[in-house]
Structure formats: C-alpha cells, structure tokens
Write an enzyme that holds these catalytic residues in place. Sequence first.
Site, PDB file in Angstrom:
ATOM      1  N   SER A  16       0.831  -1.208   0.000  1.00 44.28           N
ATOM      2  CA  SER A  16       0.000   0.000   0.000  1.00 44.28           C
ATOM      3  C   SER A  16       0.869   1.263   0.000  1.00 44.28           C
ATOM      4  O   SER A  16       1.748   1.390  -0.834  1.00 44.28           O
ATOM      5  CB  SER A  16      -0.980  -0.023   1.170  1.00 44.28           C
ATOM      6  OG  SER A  16      -1.877   1.042   1.052  1.00 44.28           O
ATOM      7  N   ARG A  51      -6.423   9.320  18.882  1.00 43.40           N
ATOM      8  CA  ARG A  51      -6.890   7.941  18.692  1.00 43.40           C
ATOM      9  C   ARG A  51      -5.675   7.023  18.544  1.00 43.40           C
ATOM     10  O   ARG A  51      -4.632   7.435  18.016  1.00 43.40           O
ATOM     11  CB  ARG A  51      -7.793   7.824  17.455  1.00 43.40           C
ATOM     12  CG  ARG A  51      -7.175   8.372  16.179  1.00 43.40           C
ATOM     13  CD  ARG A  51      -8.065   8.154  14.967  1.00 43.40           C
ATOM     14  NE  ARG A  51      -8.017   6.799  14.490  1.00 43.40           N
ATOM     15  CZ  ARG A  51      -7.068   6.311  13.685  1.00 43.40           C
ATOM     16  NH1 ARG A  51      -6.076   7.080  13.245  1.00 43.40           N
ATOM     17  NH2 ARG A  51      -7.111   5.049  13.307  1.00 43.40           N
ATOM     18  N   PRO A  52      -5.828   5.776  19.007  1.00 46.10           N
ATOM     19  CA  PRO A  52      -4.726   4.834  18.795  1.00 46.10           C
ATOM     20  C   PRO A  52      -4.713   4.452  17.317  1.00 46.10           C
ATOM     21  O   PRO A  52      -5.774   4.204  16.741  1.00 46.10           O
ATOM     22  CB  PRO A  52      -5.108   3.630  19.665  1.00 46.10           C
ATOM     23  CG  PRO A  52      -6.578   3.735  19.896  1.00 46.10           C
ATOM     24  CD  PRO A  52      -6.979   5.164  19.725  1.00 46.10           C
ATOM     25  N   GLU A  94     -12.014   9.672   2.887  1.00 43.94           N
ATOM     26  CA  GLU A  94     -11.157  10.067   4.002  1.00 43.94           C
ATOM     27  C   GLU A  94     -10.324  11.236   3.493  1.00 43.94           C
ATOM     28  O   GLU A  94     -10.033  11.329   2.299  1.00 43.94           O
ATOM     29  CB  GLU A  94     -10.228   8.922   4.404  1.00 43.94           C
ATOM     30  CG  GLU A  94     -10.947   7.787   5.087  1.00 43.94           C
ATOM     31  CD  GLU A  94      -9.985   6.764   5.693  1.00 43.94           C
ATOM     32  OE1 GLU A  94     -10.194   6.392   6.847  1.00 43.94           O
ATOM     33  OE2 GLU A  94      -9.033   6.348   5.007  1.00 43.94           O
ATOM     34  N   ALA A  95      -9.898  12.092   4.417  1.00 41.27           N
ATOM     35  CA  ALA A  95      -9.092  13.243   4.014  1.00 41.27           C
ATOM     36  C   ALA A  95      -7.842  12.795   3.255  1.00 41.27           C
ATOM     37  O   ALA A  95      -7.368  13.463   2.337  1.00 41.27           O
ATOM     38  CB  ALA A  95      -8.709  14.059   5.239  1.00 41.27           C
ATOM     39  N   ASN A  96      -7.329  11.598   3.599  1.00 42.04           N
ATOM     40  CA  ASN A  96      -6.107  11.110   2.957  1.00 42.04           C
ATOM     41  C   ASN A  96      -6.303  10.626   1.513  1.00 42.04           C
ATOM     42  O   ASN A  96      -5.372  10.152   0.872  1.00 42.04           O
ATOM     43  CB  ASN A  96      -5.461  10.016   3.810  1.00 42.04           C
ATOM     44  CG  ASN A  96      -6.360   8.792   3.979  1.00 42.04           C
ATOM     45  OD1 ASN A  96      -7.238   8.527   3.167  1.00 42.04           O
ATOM     46  ND2 ASN A  96      -6.144   8.033   5.046  1.00 42.04           N
TER      47      ASN A  96
HETATM   48  C1  16G Z   1      -5.445   2.121   6.551  1.00 42.80           C
HETATM   49  C2  16G Z   1      -6.824   2.327   5.985  1.00 42.80           C
HETATM   50  C3  16G Z   1      -7.105   3.792   5.812  1.00 42.80           C
HETATM   51  C4  16G Z   1      -6.908   4.533   7.105  1.00 42.80           C
HETATM   52  C5  16G Z   1      -5.551   4.247   7.694  1.00 42.80           C
HETATM   53  C6  16G Z   1      -5.464   4.793   9.092  1.00 42.80           C
HETATM   54  C7  16G Z   1      -8.052   0.991   4.374  1.00 42.80           C
HETATM   55  C8  16G Z   1      -8.065   0.393   3.009  1.00 42.80           C
HETATM   56  N1  16G Z   1      -6.962   1.663   4.693  1.00 42.80           N
HETATM   57  O1  16G Z   1      -4.487   2.550   5.651  1.00 42.80           O
HETATM   58  O2  16G Z   1      -8.431   3.913   5.379  1.00 42.80           O
HETATM   59  O3  16G Z   1      -7.045   5.912   6.915  1.00 42.80           O
HETATM   60  O4  16G Z   1      -5.356   2.843   7.762  1.00 42.80           O
HETATM   61  O5  16G Z   1      -4.256   4.462   9.673  1.00 42.80           O
HETATM   62  O6  16G Z   1      -8.978   0.845   5.140  1.00 42.80           O
HETATM   63  P1  16G Z   1      -3.992   4.690  11.203  1.00 42.80           P
HETATM   64  O7  16G Z   1      -5.005   3.889  11.974  1.00 42.80           O
HETATM   65  O8  16G Z   1      -2.588   4.237  11.406  1.00 42.80           O
HETATM   66  O9  16G Z   1      -4.147   6.150  11.466  1.00 42.80           O
HETATM   67 MG    MG Z   2      -3.230   2.042  -0.369  1.00 39.66          MG
END
Ligand code: 16G
Ligand code: MG
Length: 540
Positions: A64, A494-495, A368-370
């Site tokens: 990813s 958030r975790p 999502e913002a990302n």
């Molecule tokens: C993953 C998720 C993404 C989310 C990110 C948050 C999918 C396909 N991908 O990459 O949507 O924004 O995790 O990461 O669901 P974090 O929990 O480390 O902040």
């Molecule tokens: Mg990806």
Amino acid sequence: MDLGAITKYSALHAKPNGLILQYGTAGFRTKAEHLDHVMFRMGLLAVLRSKQTKSTIGVMVTASHNPEEDNGVKLVDPLGEMLAPSWEEHATCLANAEEQDMQRVLIDISEKEAVNLQQDAFVVIGRDTSSEKLSQSVIDGVTVLGGQFHDYGLLTTPQLHYMVYCRNTGGRYGKATIEGYYQKLSKAFVELTKQASCSGDEYRSLKVDCANGIGALKLREMEHYFSQGLSVQLFNDGSKGKLNHLCGADFVKSHQKPPQGMEIKSNERCCSFDGDADRIVYYYHDADGHFHLIDGDKIATLISSFLKELLVEIGESLNIGVVQTAYANGSSTRYLEEVMKVPVYCTKTGVKHLHHKAQEFDIGVYFEANGHGTALFSTAVEMKIKQSAEQLEDKKRKAAKMLENIIDLFNQAAGDAISDMLVIEAILALKGLTVQQWDALYTDLPNRQLKVQVADRRVISTTDAERQAVTPPGLQEAINDLVKKYKLSRAFVRPSGTEDVVRVYAEADSQESADHLAHEVSLAVFQLAGGIGERPQPGF
Ligand code: 16G
Ligand code: MG
C-alpha cells in the site's frame, strides 16, 4: 481437510518464533521478511471463507502506501468489500498460531463458522509491484486446502476488488478481466467528456505521480483507452525511485508538499496515487509558487455537489449523504452542510467503516481526508437513472445520461485512484472548472497531525467516531480545556490501527494555533496515557 498435507506445507512457510501480528485496519502489515507464513495462512483462510460464502474471495498482496521494505495482505469479501470483522479475528488467530496448533485453529474456525468443507472454493489473487514471492505463498495455502484459484498477477488493490465483485455478480457489474475494467471505465469517461463544452487543452492534460507503484504500470496500459478525453503524464513510474519514497499520496498529504521527481508549473493540475493506487490527492502551485493541496475532503465536495446538481436537473429527490471521518477538515464539513445542504456523517477511520455507512443512502459519497474514497449507488437508483435516460426529454435526459456514465465510472467495490481521477477530470471538464476554482470552494482550516509513543496504545479508547476519548480518565477533559484556548479549534486523539503510536489531530484558525494545540494535546497524551521515550517537543 488433508491435515497431514497442511502440516507438511505449513512447515515450509514456518512462523518466526514468538511473532505476534494483528489483522489491522486494512489487513496485516509489517516487514516483508516476516510475512511468508501469514501469506500461506491467508491462502488457507480465503479457502474457508470462500466455502462458507459459496463465493469467490480475493487476496491482495500489497505494501500500500508503506515503505518498500514493508508488505501486507488483505482479504476481499464477496461484494468487493473488506473482510467481515468476525473473520478478521480468525485471521489474527490463524496468523499467530504456533505450528503445532494450526490444525486445531483451522478446525475451530470451520466449526464456529459452520463451513461446509465439501463445498468448492475459488480464490483470486493480486499483487502490487512489491512482491511476487509472497503471492506464491498465498497460492500454496489455497492449493493445499483444495481451493481453485486465478492469479491475476499485477493489479492495483481496487482492481482486485473490482474482479471479486464482477465474479460474484455473474458479470452484471462488469467483465472480470483487466480489459473489462479498462473498457468499462474508459467508455463511461469518454462518453462523459464528449458532452463537455470546455474542451481546451487545459482540461485535457494531467500530471500523475504514481508513487513508484503499480498505478504507473496500470495507467500506462489503460492510457490509450481514454486518450480521446485526457492525456496523462506519469511521474515516479518505478523506473528509478523507491516505492512510496518521497512521493505518493501519503507523502504529499502528510508533508503538505509536492512529491520529488515532478516538475510543476504554476496552475498545472497534478495528482498523486499511493503505492497500490487506492488513494488520490490533487494539488497545484499558484502564480506565487505556493503549494495548494486538494485532499479527499475537497474531492468529496466536488463529487457530491455535482451529483446533487444532476439530481436537481433530472428532478429526482434521492437521498444523498456524504461520509467522512474525524480527520475531515472542519471547513469541508461546514461547507457541505451549510452551503451544499448535504447531510454529512462521521465514522471511525478505515475504509470499511465509511463504505458501510455510505451503503445506507441512495447515493453515498465517502472520502477520508487522505484520499481514500468513492461513491456508491443503490441498485434502485441505478435502475431509475437508466430509465430516466431513456424516457426524459432534452436537458433532463442529458443529465440522466451523465449520471448513468458517472455510475459506471465509479469503482463501487472500493475507493480507486484511477476511477476517482477519471471522475474528477470529467467533472472539471463538464463544469468548466479550473483547479484553482475547485480549490476556492472553501478554505481549509490550518491543521497539524502528530504521533506520540506510549507503552500501550490500548489505554486510549474512544467514542463518537473517535472524536472523544473515553479512557484514560482525565484525557478528554484536558483536551477540552486546551481546545477552548483557540479559535475555530478542534482536536482529538486515537490509537493508530496500523502503527504502534497514538495519533493527534488539531485544527484552528491559524497554523500557529493548530501547531500549539497539537503540541499541547501531545503532552497531555504523554502524561496521561503512559508516554515513553522523549517528551514531545514543540516545533516541527
Ligand atoms: C489504513 C486504511 C485507511 C486509514 C488508515 C489509518 C483501508 C483500506 N486503509 O491505511 O483507510 O485511513 O489505515 O491508519 O482501510 P492509522 O489507523 O494508522 O491512522
Ligand atoms: Mg493504499
């Protein structure tokens, strides 16, 4: 189940002693060298899930947006969706079982889920550019449990979701081949752009940063299918640089700067994919050389406004909803609710949560913002629009036709950078909007994201779609007090679901305030949630 064969083959994909991994927000992810046993075991699990659902299941091997040394794997459920939560638990159990416990865990899962072991199983496999060897281990797992499989080889993650969806809907959604995908999307795109009155070169060319990932290969293959409507110039195509290194959607979004390896002239429209092409963000440099990021929130705004306009033109009152997460910029939420009058909902982070919520509407747009996101159209809406496109007169009919093509252009199985890019390009051309005009819909509130190391991130639990911390005691009160000090401010913690850290988000009326607030909240997390290592320092 041939338990003897499973034991024999499992030993060839041995689990490193003591290694514990979790099926995270989007599957397993860690250093590639620690993943061989997980791949083999996910092959086994995919067979069980396929037997249980009597459907084709997908397995995607991908790093990813993560560094090249990493890799990961996720399972795709029958309608192209993320794996069901109860099966995520099975995945974690199976991945962590010691060799001698494997048979018992497999039998346990089969019994708990009432899997008919006599049922046939079919698994489709895809991988990005990060590892061929790992996908072979998935195939070993599928084969040893007697499953049939089709290995698509190189695919973007959303393309694998598309294949699974096509195969389980008897071809109604599309043809489950790479050409099927290219043709379906390109046909819709070319038909849409034919209707655009503004067809100057400005609307016809786009610079794409492919994060040195699979997106480059696939876009290059696809390019000639849609070249009538758009010409793309690819950067970071994997010929030189490292996957996701100093480029890609995650880099651009989190550093708020352009990727390396791309030359940008002022006001040129540019976008970045992540390594497996399921995220996209846009950006440009203005005449003064300032960088402007157009993230998932602004993409959702463009798309939902356009869909709403089309519905008004056709005269259909369908319910349309936008789904975001706590990371959505406050300005985007305000603009959608107050100016666009579109209802907005907030879910926990992770595509599966947004996707699920978006399914509740006739038309659900989620981002999502990302940069992860898409739009979902209920079957009833699709039928209604197809009918309208046949029956309505003139202008209304034109709008219905457009909507019909837009429905075809969205990958409704998953957020898809290629599909989203084509939708966005079509909308900009149809509306005659420049990238600056799009950007000017609203102004983002300055914001800052930070990470804090703590001994155990599980001490933080949240509610209200991660916007409020429930534990540890006192943390939410501390955040509330800090937020009060600044204007237009908001903060949450958030975790992480993918890394061993706590994430902090803050926004406020100025960058300075957002930075201060984020720092102060980090200190509160450090003090109240068992911070380890150095205390968070101010400055970035
Ligand atoms: C993953 C998720 C993404 C989310 C990110 C948050 C999918 C396909 N991908 O990459 O949507 O924004 O995790 O990461 O669901 P974090 O929990 O480390 O902040
Ligand atoms: Mg990806």
